[in-house]
Design a protein around this motif. Structure first.
Motif, PDB file in Angstrom:
ATOM      1  N   THR A  47       0.854  -1.057  -0.062  1.00 24.48           N
ATOM      2  CA  THR A  47      -0.007   0.140  -0.088  1.00 24.48           C
ATOM      3  C   THR A  47       0.954   1.183   0.114  1.00 24.48           C
ATOM      4  O   THR A  47       0.694   2.212  -0.827  1.00 24.48           O
ATOM      5  N   HIS A  48       1.852   1.221   0.889  1.00 20.90           N
ATOM      6  CA  HIS A  48       2.801   2.242   1.122  1.00 20.90           C
ATOM      7  C   HIS A  48       3.506   2.432  -0.558  1.00 20.90           C
ATOM      8  O   HIS A  48       3.526   3.601  -0.941  1.00 20.90           O
ATOM      9  N   LEU A  49       3.971   1.444  -0.844  1.00 22.72           N
ATOM     10  CA  LEU A  49       4.554   1.532  -2.386  1.00 22.72           C
ATOM     11  C   LEU A  49       3.893   1.879  -3.287  1.00 22.72           C
ATOM     12  O   LEU A  49       4.031   2.885  -3.979  1.00 22.72           O
ATOM     13  N   MET A  50       2.581   1.555  -3.333  1.00 21.68           N
ATOM     14  CA  MET A  50       1.670   1.839  -4.460  1.00 21.68           C
ATOM     15  C   MET A  50       1.422   3.259  -4.455  1.00 21.68           C
ATOM     16  O   MET A  50       1.228   4.038  -5.425  1.00 21.68           O
ATOM     17  N   LEU A  51       1.143   3.864  -3.320  1.00 22.10           N
ATOM     18  CA  LEU A  51       0.855   5.273  -2.771  1.00 22.10           C
ATOM     19  C   LEU A  51       1.867   6.244  -3.494  1.00 22.10           C
ATOM     20  O   LEU A  51       1.749   7.214  -4.405  1.00 22.10           O
ATOM     21  N   GLU A  52       3.225   5.724  -3.140  1.00 18.34           N
ATOM     22  CA  GLU A  52       4.360   6.331  -3.982  1.00 18.34           C
ATOM     23  C   GLU A  52       4.391   6.286  -5.522  1.00 18.34           C
ATOM     24  O   GLU A  52       4.764   7.148  -6.181  1.00 18.34           O
ATOM     25  N   ILE A  53       4.238   4.967  -5.905  1.00 16.97           N
ATOM     26  CA  ILE A  53       4.067   4.925  -7.469  1.00 16.97           C
ATOM     27  C   ILE A  53       3.110   5.753  -8.064  1.00 16.97           C
ATOM     28  O   ILE A  53       3.159   6.319  -9.460  1.00 16.97           O
ATOM     29  N   LEU A  54       2.104   5.927  -7.374  1.00 16.77           N
ATOM     30  CA  LEU A  54       0.733   6.399  -7.904  1.00 16.77           C
ATOM     31  C   LEU A  54       1.116   7.939  -7.994  1.00 16.77           C
ATOM     32  O   LEU A  54       0.681   8.585  -8.940  1.00 16.77           O
ATOM     33  N   GLU A  55       1.913   8.689  -6.938  1.00 15.47           N
ATOM     34  CA  GLU A  55       2.154   9.874  -6.959  1.00 15.47           C
ATOM     35  C   GLU A  55       3.219  10.362  -8.094  1.00 15.47           C
ATOM     36  O   GLU A  55       3.254  11.334  -8.524  1.00 15.47           O
ATOM     37  N   LYS A  56       4.212   9.460  -8.256  1.00 13.45           N
ATOM     38  CA  LYS A  56       5.350   9.542  -9.013  1.00 13.45           C
ATOM     39  C   LYS A  56       5.128   9.369 -10.636  1.00 13.45           C
ATOM     40  O   LYS A  56       5.813   9.753 -11.183  1.00 13.45           O
ATOM     41  N   GLY A  57       3.704   8.579 -10.757  1.00 16.33           N
ATOM     42  CA  GLY A  57       3.527   8.452 -12.136  1.00 16.33           C
ATOM     43  C   GLY A  57       4.477   7.196 -12.683  1.00 16.33           C
ATOM     44  O   GLY A  57       4.499   7.186 -14.084  1.00 16.33           O
ATOM     45  N   GLU A  58       4.892   6.313 -12.019  1.00 18.22           N
ATOM     46  CA  GLU A  58       5.653   5.019 -12.516  1.00 18.22           C
ATOM     47  C   GLU A  58       5.051   4.181 -12.864  1.00 18.22           C
ATOM     48  O   GLU A  58       4.528   3.110 -12.374  1.00 18.22           O
ATOM     49  N   GLN A  59       4.553   3.987 -14.268  1.00 16.17           N
ATOM     50  CA  GLN A  59       3.521   3.196 -14.671  1.00 16.17           C
ATOM     51  C   GLN A  59       4.001   1.664 -14.950  1.00 16.17           C
ATOM     52  O   GLN A  59       3.188   0.842 -14.580  1.00 16.17           O
ATOM     53  N   MET A  60       5.169   1.551 -15.292  1.00 15.46           N
ATOM     54  CA  MET A  60       5.620   0.120 -15.210  1.00 15.46           C
ATOM     55  C   MET A  60       5.725  -0.640 -13.827  1.00 15.46           C
ATOM     56  O   MET A  60       5.172  -1.741 -13.599  1.00 15.46           O
ATOM     57  N   ASP A  61       6.006   0.122 -12.657  1.00 14.06           N
ATOM     58  CA  ASP A  61       6.002  -0.305 -11.376  1.00 14.06           C
ATOM     59  C   ASP A  61       4.419  -0.382 -11.052  1.00 14.06           C
ATOM     60  O   ASP A  61       4.282  -1.469 -10.452  1.00 14.06           O
ATOM     61  N   PHE A  62       3.680   0.397 -11.574  1.00 13.15           N
ATOM     62  CA  PHE A  62       2.169   0.186 -11.336  1.00 13.15           C
ATOM     63  C   PHE A  62       1.996  -1.090 -11.652  1.00 13.15           C
ATOM     64  O   PHE A  62       1.386  -1.862 -10.786  1.00 13.15           O
TER      65      PHE A  62
END
Ligand code: PMV
Length: 348
Positions: free
Chosen positions: A231-246
Motif C-alpha cells: 500500500t505504501h509502495l503503491m501510493l508512492e508509485i501513483l504519486e510519481k507516475g511510475e507506470q511500469m512499477d504500477f
C-alpha cells in the motif's frame, strides 16, 4: 416524489483486501479505482409501514422479485437502523439492476451495496434535513457500504480510493474509504480496464468464505504485512507516475490474492485455464511492446486488463485478435477509471 435513485459503480482493487476481523475491519489497507461502465442502479420508494420499529421492504431485482436478495437486503438495512433513526417505521420498495449481466462473474456486491448505502443516506438527509452519527455524506455512505460489503466502501468516490488504516497516515481509517485523487499522477487518471469474461458460472467459494479461511491461514500474517508494505509502495508509485512499477505491483497483489486461495485449508482455485492463458498473453504483449499494461484479478476467473489510454488503439487491436478468443462467448466489458456514483436527478 417519495423516491431516491442512485447509480454506483463497481471498483477494482490494485492492493487487495482479503481477510478481516469482526465488524468488517480489514486486516490490511486496500487501494482501488472505481469503474465507469459496470454499475448498479437502485431506487428506493418509501411509504408509511406497518411496524413502528425497523423497516419492512419488498424488492425487485432486474424487474423480478428475488427472495434471496430481498432477505439479505432486509437483514442488512435492519442491522444498520441505529444509524438511521428517521427511517424507523417506513416501508421501502426497492428496485435494483446492474449494467452488466448478473452471471458475468463481475463482483456486484461493491456496486450493489454502495448504491444501497447512498440511497439510505440520501433518504435520511431528505427526511431529516441532516445526518445522524456522522456529518459528512460521503463518509457516512462509505461507512454504511462497508458494513454491507467491505470493498463497497471504496465505490463511493470517483477515481482512486484507499480504505484501511495506515501507520502514520492520519486521514486513512478502517471505518470508511478516503479518496486519494489529489495524490495521483495524471497519467493514472485515464487508465482503461478491459474486463475479460472467462467464466460466467457462480463461484464455488464465496468471498465471505474466502475471508473466513484467512483466519487460520498459515501465511496470513505475511500476506497482511506484504499488502501493508505494498500500500505504501503503491501510493508512492501513483504519486510519481511510475507506470511500469504500477502494473508490476498490481500483478503481484493479484497473484498473491489467488495464492492465498490455493494455500487455504481447504484449498481452492478460482482461476480457469483461460485465466492463465490470458495472463501469459498479456505479459508477452508487454514484453514485445513495452506498453505499461498488465492484469489484475478479482476473486474469480475473469481478468482485468489495465492499460494507458494513450495506447488504447494498439491494446484494443490486441484484445480483439488475441484475447477475445479466450473469453467465454468472446465477451468483455470496455471499462476505465470512472467518475463515481451519481444521484439520479429529479428525485432528491
Ligand atoms: O467486499 P468483499 O467482502 O466481497 O471482498 C472482496 C475482496 C476482493 O474483491 C477479492 C478484493 C478487494 O479488495 O476488492
Amino acid at each position: 416524489m417519495n423516491k431516491i435513485t442512485c447509480r454506483s459503480p463497481s471498483n477494482i482493487a490494485l492492493i487487495k483486501y482479503w481477510g478481516k476481523t469482526a465488524g468488517q475491519i480489514p486486516s490490511n489497507p486496500s487501494i482501488s479505482f472505481s469503474l465507469q461502465a459496470a454499475y448498479t442502479e437502485t431506487l428506493i420508494e418509501y411509504s408509511e409501514g406497518s411496524k413502528s420499529e425497523g423497516i419492512t421492504l419488498d424488492f425487485l431485482f432486474e424487474g423480478k422479485s428475488n427472495l434471496k436478495f430481498q432477505e439479505r437486503i432486509s437483514s442488512f438495512i435492519n442491522s444498520v437502523m441505529e444509524y438511521f433513526p428517521v427511517l424507523n417505521g417506513l416501508h421501502l420498495h426497492i428496485e435494483s439492476s446492474n449494467s452488466f449481466p448478473h452471471s458475468s462473474g463481475i463482483a456486484s456486491s461493491a456496486s450493489a451495496m454502495s448504491a444501497l448505502a447512498l440511497c439510505l443516506v440520501s433518504l435520511e438527509k431528505k427526511l431529516n434535513g441532516k445526518l445522524e452519527f456522522m456529518n459528512d455524506f460521503h463518509q457516512k455512505a462509505s461507512y454504511i457500504a462497508r458494513l454491507g460489503s467491505g470493498s463497497a466502501s471504496r465505490s463511493i468516490y470517483a477515481g482512486y480510493t484507499l480504505w484501511g488504516s495506515l501507520k502514520n497516515y492520519p486521514p486513512f481509517t478502517n471505518e470508511y474509504a478516503v479518496p486519494i485523487n489529489e495524490r495521483i499522477h495524471p497519467v493514472f487518471k485515464t487508465y482503461g480496464d478491459a474486463v475479460l469474461l472467462v467464466s460466467q458460472s457462480e463461484k464455488q467459494v464465496s468471498s465471505s468464505a474466502g475471508h473466513r479461511l484467512m483466519e487460520k491461514h498459515p501465511f496470513a500474517k505475511s500476506k497482511f504485512s506484504q499488502s501493508n508494505k505494498n500500500t505504501h509502495l503503491m501510493l508512492e508509485i501513483l504519486e510519481k507516475g511510475e507506470q511500469m512499477d504500477f502494473i508490476l505491483l498490481a500483478e503481484v497483489e493479484a497473484l498473491s490474492l489467488h495464492a492465498m486461495m490455493m494455500t487455504s485449508n481447504p484449498s481452492y482455485l478460482l482461476m480457469e485455464p483461460n485465466t492463465l492463458a490470458l495472463i501469459q498473453k498479456i505479459r508477452q504483449f508487454r514484453r514485445e511492446t513495452l506498453i505499461p499494461a498488465g492484469f489484475t484479478l478479482d476473486a474469480g476467473a475473469n481478468v482485468h486488463f489495465i492499460y494507458p489510454e494513450l495506447n488504447r488503439n494498439e491494446v484494443l487491436g490486441f484484445v480483439q485478435s488475441d484475447l477475445l478468443p479466450l473469453c467465454q462467448q468472446q465477451q468483455w466489458i470496455d471499462d476505465k477509471v470512472g467518475h463515481g456514483p451519481v444521484l439520479i436527478k429529479g428525485t432528491l
